[in-house]
Design a protein around this motif. Sequence first.
Motif, PDB file in Angstrom:
ATOM      1  N   LEU A  74      59.452  50.613 -15.390  1.00  9.94           N
ATOM      2  CA  LEU A  74      59.635  49.169 -15.247  1.00  9.94           C
ATOM      3  C   LEU A  74      58.650  48.581 -14.238  1.00  9.94           C
ATOM      4  N   LYS A  75      58.476  49.263 -13.132  1.00 12.16           N
ATOM      5  CA  LYS A  75      57.592  48.752 -12.088  1.00 12.16           C
ATOM      6  C   LYS A  75      56.126  48.832 -12.495  1.00 12.16           C
ATOM      7  N   SER A  76      55.790  49.786 -13.383  1.00 10.52           N
ATOM      8  CA  SER A  76      54.400  49.911 -13.842  1.00 10.52           C
ATOM      9  C   SER A  76      54.170  49.187 -15.163  1.00 10.52           C
ATOM     10  N   HIS A  77      55.193  48.463 -15.637  1.00  8.11           N
ATOM     11  CA  HIS A  77      55.105  47.616 -16.840  1.00  8.11           C
ATOM     12  C   HIS A  77      54.782  48.411 -18.112  1.00  8.11           C
ATOM     13  N   HIS A  78      55.364  49.607 -18.243  1.00  9.05           N
ATOM     14  CA  HIS A  78      55.168  50.427 -19.436  1.00  9.05           C
ATOM     15  C   HIS A  78      56.322  50.201 -20.416  1.00  9.05           C
ATOM     16  N   GLN A  79      56.425  48.981 -20.927  1.00 13.18           N
ATOM     17  CA  GLN A  79      57.496  48.646 -21.858  1.00 13.18           C
ATOM     18  C   GLN A  79      57.385  49.443 -23.150  1.00 13.18           C
ATOM     19  N   ASN A  80      56.162  49.740 -23.597  1.00 11.88           N
ATOM     20  CA  ASN A  80      55.987  50.462 -24.865  1.00 11.88           C
ATOM     21  C   ASN A  80      56.627  51.835 -24.833  1.00 11.88           C
TER      22      ASN A  80
ATOM     23  N   HIS B  63      66.126  43.142   3.624  1.00 10.20           N
ATOM     24  CA  HIS B  63      65.472  42.001   4.270  1.00 10.20           C
ATOM     25  C   HIS B  63      66.017  41.883   5.686  1.00 10.20           C
ATOM     26  N   ASP B  64      65.112  41.924   6.658  1.00 15.18           N
ATOM     27  CA  ASP B  64      65.484  41.829   8.081  1.00 15.18           C
ATOM     28  C   ASP B  64      66.543  42.861   8.444  1.00 15.18           C
ATOM     29  N   GLY B  65      66.370  44.082   7.954  1.00 13.69           N
ATOM     30  CA  GLY B  65      67.261  45.175   8.302  1.00 13.69           C
ATOM     31  C   GLY B  65      68.593  45.174   7.581  1.00 13.69           C
ATOM     32  N   LYS B  66      68.791  44.275   6.631  1.00 11.54           N
ATOM     33  CA  LYS B  66      70.048  44.187   5.892  1.00 11.54           C
ATOM     34  C   LYS B  66      69.792  44.478   4.423  1.00 11.54           C
ATOM     35  N   THR B  67      70.711  45.226   3.802  1.00 10.31           N
ATOM     36  CA  THR B  67      70.561  45.588   2.392  1.00 10.31           C
ATOM     37  C   THR B  67      71.413  44.674   1.519  1.00 10.31           C
ATOM     38  N   TRP B  68      70.813  44.201   0.442  1.00 10.84           N
ATOM     39  CA  TRP B  68      71.467  43.269  -0.479  1.00 10.84           C
ATOM     40  C   TRP B  68      71.488  43.839  -1.894  1.00 10.84           C
ATOM     41  N   ASP B  69      72.527  43.486  -2.646  1.00 12.93           N
ATOM     42  CA  ASP B  69      72.569  43.718  -4.085  1.00 12.93           C
ATOM     43  C   ASP B  69      72.209  42.408  -4.782  1.00 12.93           C
ATOM     44  N   ALA B  70      71.362  42.496  -5.804  1.00  5.18           N
ATOM     45  CA  ALA B  70      70.910  41.302  -6.515  1.00  5.18           C
ATOM     46  C   ALA B  70      71.186  41.442  -8.005  1.00  5.18           C
TER      47      ALA B  70
ATOM     48  N   PRO C   9      62.258  35.697 -20.623  1.00  7.12           N
ATOM     49  CA  PRO C   9      61.664  37.029 -20.623  1.00  7.12           C
ATOM     50  C   PRO C   9      62.250  37.845 -21.785  1.00  7.12           C
ATOM     51  N   HIS C  10      61.395  38.491 -22.580  1.00 10.58           N
ATOM     52  CA  HIS C  10      61.881  39.182 -23.766  1.00 10.58           C
ATOM     53  C   HIS C  10      61.760  40.700 -23.673  1.00 10.58           C
ATOM     54  N   SER C  11      61.385  41.210 -22.537  1.00  6.57           N
ATOM     55  CA  SER C  11      61.300  42.663 -22.379  1.00  6.57           C
ATOM     56  C   SER C  11      61.970  43.055 -21.069  1.00  6.57           C
ATOM     57  N   HIS C  12      62.246  44.352 -20.935  1.00  9.25           N
ATOM     58  CA  HIS C  12      62.848  44.840 -19.694  1.00  9.25           C
ATOM     59  C   HIS C  12      61.888  44.658 -18.521  1.00  9.25           C
ATOM     60  N   THR C  13      60.588  44.904 -18.738  1.00  8.97           N
ATOM     61  CA  THR C  13      59.632  44.806 -17.635  1.00  8.97           C
ATOM     62  C   THR C  13      59.471  43.356 -17.179  1.00  8.97           C
ATOM     63  N   GLN C  14      59.431  42.413 -18.109  1.00  7.32           N
ATOM     64  CA  GLN C  14      59.349  40.999 -17.738  1.00  7.32           C
ATOM     65  C   GLN C  14      60.593  40.558 -16.974  1.00  7.32           C
ATOM     66  N   THR C  15      61.741  41.029 -17.429  1.00  8.41           N
ATOM     67  CA  THR C  15      63.004  40.664 -16.772  1.00  8.41           C
ATOM     68  C   THR C  15      63.057  41.218 -15.356  1.00  8.41           C
ATOM     69  N   ARG C  16      62.631  42.477 -15.197  1.00  8.34           N
ATOM     70  CA  ARG C  16      62.616  43.088 -13.868  1.00  8.34           C
ATOM     71  C   ARG C  16      61.683  42.327 -12.926  1.00  8.34           C
ATOM     72  N   SER C  17      60.527  41.928 -13.416  1.00 14.46           N
ATOM     73  CA  SER C  17      59.579  41.192 -12.591  1.00 14.46           C
ATOM     74  C   SER C  17      60.173  39.867 -12.118  1.00 14.46           C
ATOM     75  N   LEU C  18      60.843  39.153 -13.020  1.00 16.71           N
ATOM     76  CA  LEU C  18      61.488  37.896 -12.647  1.00 16.71           C
ATOM     77  C   LEU C  18      62.599  38.140 -11.636  1.00 16.71           C
ATOM     78  N   LEU C  19      63.389  39.179 -11.852  1.00 19.07           N
ATOM     79  CA  LEU C  19      64.462  39.533 -10.920  1.00 19.07           C
ATOM     80  C   LEU C  19      63.918  39.740  -9.514  1.00 19.07           C
ATOM     81  N   GLU C  20      62.843  40.508  -9.377  1.00 22.60           N
ATOM     82  CA  GLU C  20      62.298  40.815  -8.055  1.00 22.60           C
ATOM     83  C   GLU C  20      61.819  39.549  -7.348  1.00 22.60           C
ATOM     84  N   THR C  21      61.166  38.666  -8.098  1.00 17.68           N
ATOM     85  CA  THR C  21      60.686  37.414  -7.512  1.00 17.68           C
ATOM     86  C   THR C  21      61.843  36.560  -7.000  1.00 17.68           C
ATOM     87  N   LEU C  22      62.871  36.406  -7.825  1.00 11.68           N
ATOM     88  CA  LEU C  22      64.004  35.565  -7.434  1.00 11.68           C
ATOM     89  C   LEU C  22      64.840  36.206  -6.324  1.00 11.68           C
TER      90      LEU C  22
END
Length: 403
Positions: free
Chosen positions: A50-56, A91-98, A154-167
């Motif tokens: 997912l992080k390397s965008h290998h959706q294929n 973030h700032d020493g605290k762990t979050w679930d997103a 977003p129509h793929s898992h990699t696109q969705t993951r990228s959007l998730l990380e940004t938000l």
Amino acid sequence: MAVHRSKSVQRISPESERLVADSISLAASGSQLEDRFWEERLHNRLLKLLKSHHQNIIDTALDQTFRINTVAFEVLADTAETLAESMSLEHDGKTWDALLLAMPIVAHTRYQIPSGPLPVSIVEAAAAAMQKSIAAEGTQLAIIPWLYSIDQMPHSHTQTRSLLETLANAAVSGGDMKLELRDMSETIAVLADPRFILAVIVAPKDQPIFRWQMDGPQRQERGVSLIEWQTAMYEPLVSLLPGCEFELLLPEAYFTNCRLADKHVRPLSIRAAINFLESTLGVLPAGLSAVVGAFGEEQADEYRIAFSLKGSSEVIYGVIWPLYDRETVSSDGLSDVSDEESPIKRICDALHDAGVEDVFRHAVLFSPELCDDCGAPLFPDRQGEVVHAEMPEDSPSQQPLFH
């Protein structure tokens, strides 16, 4: 959204083979201890892809497991979706679930369903309603100021993951979202379709995300949260969606709500088509006939519903009822309405509920043919031919499209 149907056999890479093997092993596991072992391996492999965008590679593994082991397919599909729509971050020493959320608005109209930039007032109303009725105490939100059509999601898992990380990073830091919203794809004009507001909700690690997860007096059942959400958002959205009838679904995880919204819109597509034919041709629903057939290469991927004037064999309009990952139809059950949960039973019920009494069902699987000239889908007539839907010559020239 992430709809996976088995494709023709193709050479499978070592990375895909390892995903398939881990999924089959996890599906066959007989204990939670073994489950955790295989889950960890599968998670690590998928996360790297997912992080390397290998959706294929992911898609090939999904196709392979779909062919050989449906239980393993469910395991792999669910794991890929989970990692694409949820994560932990510091973030700032605290762990979050997103968690990436979809807030569906299932709409139909005789005009046009808007999409595009959201006014600040709508974003603020959604944030206030989320914090009051949906989100658990201690959570934070980041809402995209855009009303998405299905074509823009977003129509793929990699696109969705990228959007998730940004938000997620924007939600925990309170900073700006670095999104390019100006070059969105154009929305296909249809009269029954979902719209989505997308957001990320973050909570301190291992703490509740939603109100229905909380304990004590702060806990609120899903049904109560839904009613409050619908009440709070109705007035703001009425001004945003003029001329539309709509229903708000409960904000929930991205992939689950994308499928749920698509399923909700299918009967509305039938009703919108019948309303259009009634207003355009002046024919009552009882004056229409419908022919329903399953379409797909090796299995049913969709049903196509052809409309004719009662007593005529000419197909004047058509609607597609797509099937999704977890909906399968056996080759000998394509026209069987004895199962209350079957797609064909739901289609016939939607037609009857809308006032169409004459419904003919084909029991064969049609090839999903398109028109060579314009690319429009072809629809089945009563004789079993697949034909172009053509409105009568004296009808208005501009015809809407349906989902």
